[in-house]
Design a protein around this motif. Structure first.
Motif, mmCIF file in Angstrom:
data_model
loop_
_atom_site.group_PDB
_atom_site.id
_atom_site.type_symbol
_atom_site.label_atom_id
_atom_site.label_comp_id
_atom_site.label_asym_id
_atom_site.label_seq_id
_atom_site.Cartn_x
_atom_site.Cartn_y
_atom_site.Cartn_z
ATOM 1 N N ALA A 49 1.331 -1.229 0.065
ATOM 2 C CA ALA A 49 0.227 -0.061 0.151
ATOM 3 C C ALA A 49 0.552 0.881 0.169
ATOM 4 C CB ALA A 49 -1.100 0.141 1.085
ATOM 5 N N GLU A 50 1.638 0.932 0.655
ATOM 6 C CA GLU A 50 2.937 2.423 0.525
ATOM 7 C C GLU A 50 3.525 2.713 -0.685
ATOM 8 O OE1 GLU A 50 4.932 6.083 1.982
ATOM 9 O OE2 GLU A 50 2.865 4.841 2.744
ATOM 10 N N LEU A 87 2.388 1.526 -3.341
ATOM 11 C CA LEU A 87 1.351 2.246 -4.526
ATOM 12 C C LEU A 87 1.408 3.329 -4.386
ATOM 13 C CD1 LEU A 87 -1.038 -1.094 -4.029
ATOM 14 C CD2 LEU A 87 -0.193 0.086 -6.054
ATOM 15 N N HIS A 88 1.005 4.244 -3.035
ATOM 16 C CA HIS A 88 1.050 5.004 -2.653
ATOM 17 C C HIS A 88 1.853 6.146 -3.245
ATOM 18 C CE1 HIS A 88 -0.683 9.100 -0.209
ATOM 19 N NE2 HIS A 88 0.541 9.110 -0.104
ATOM 20 N N ARG A 89 2.809 6.427 -2.535
ATOM 21 C CA ARG A 89 4.335 6.404 -3.659
ATOM 22 C C ARG A 89 4.395 7.279 -4.986
ATOM 23 N NH1 ARG A 89 9.918 5.823 -0.889
ATOM 24 N NH2 ARG A 89 10.105 7.917 -1.606
ATOM 25 N N GLY A 118 1.802 5.795 -7.237
ATOM 26 C CA GLY A 118 0.222 6.126 -7.860
ATOM 27 C C GLY A 118 -0.365 4.471 -9.126
ATOM 28 N N TRP A 123 -2.972 -0.919 -8.515
ATOM 29 C CA TRP A 123 -3.248 -2.589 -8.164
ATOM 30 C C TRP A 123 -3.637 -3.617 -8.895
ATOM 31 C CZ3 TRP A 123 -0.030 -5.107 -4.374
ATOM 32 C CH2 TRP A 123 -0.380 -6.306 -4.926
#
Length: 218
Positions: free
Chosen positions: A194-195, A197-199, A201, A204
């Motif tokens: 998740a981290e 993916l957040h950083r 963009g 998933w």
């Protein structure tokens, strides 16, 4: 700059992740899996990813990664890789591929929108890895094995706040597991993904948009 890629391919996602973490503006070109002509024309092989810039075209994910690492800002990917991470990937990749390959030719991925592309993938991978129905028949055993592997990974996870080569190697492999129904990532592995993916963009695979009626019929 352009990146020719498949969305299901961890080697392609290595380069996409690197480009996103380096904040490089890149045009993404998703090729159909059965398009052999384009990569043959660009680099002489049916292989992705392919990077294109003013200097020409380049294949091989880690070669591309080291090139883009020099383009902008501080180097992120020139440190040594962790033997623990590479050892985990080597040990568990056969189980991961046996779970992923029979499921990944999903028409929600842009490279698999056509029945011809899905058939080409199936023919190529079954020749090397065995029949997809046979691999699916071993799902329960493979899931049980991988649960042990993912538990063993938790204490090895890189710090996602300190991006490095380990993230480039590990995260794309974990992302492929999104197509495996019935698999739950352990809490720390899920938080790590998740981290990243957040950083970055990056999307998933479970968040891919649903098919249109026309795509579903193709």
């Amino acid at each position: 700059m352009r990146l020719y890629l498949y969305d299901h391919c961890p080697y392609c996602i290595r380069v996409l992740l690197g480009a996103r973490l380096k904040a490089l503006p890149v045009e993404l070109i998703y090729l159909p899996y059965d398009d052999a002509a384009t990569p043959l024309r660009l680099i002489g092989r049916k292989m992705l990813p392919i990077w294109q810039d003013d200097e020409g075209h380049m294949g091989e994910s880690l070669d591309i990664l080291h090139k883009i690492d020099r383009m902008q800002g501080a180097r992120l990917f020139d440190g040594p890789e962790s033997a623990a991470i590479t050892g985990w990937i080597t040990a568990w990749k056969p189980v991961i591929w046996d779970l992923v390959l029979p499921r990944v030719a999903d028409p929600r991925f842009p490279e698999f929108r056509s029945a011809q592309a899905r058939a080409a993938f199936t023919a190529a991978k079954e020749q090397r890895h065995g029949s997809f129905p046979a691999l699916r028949a071993g799902t329960d055993r493979l899931l049980a094995e991988l649960a042990e592997g993912l538990a063993a990974l938790e204490p090895l996870l890189p710090d996602p706040a300190r991006t490095g080569l380990d993230d480039i190697l590990l995260f794309p492999v974990l992302r492929t597991l999104a197509v495996v129904e019935g698999l739950s990532l352990p809490p720390r592995v899920s938080a790590y993904c998740a981290e990243i993916l957040h950083r970055s963009g990056i999307i998933w695979p479970g968040a891919l948009p649903p098919l249109t009626p026309a795509e579903a019929r193709s």
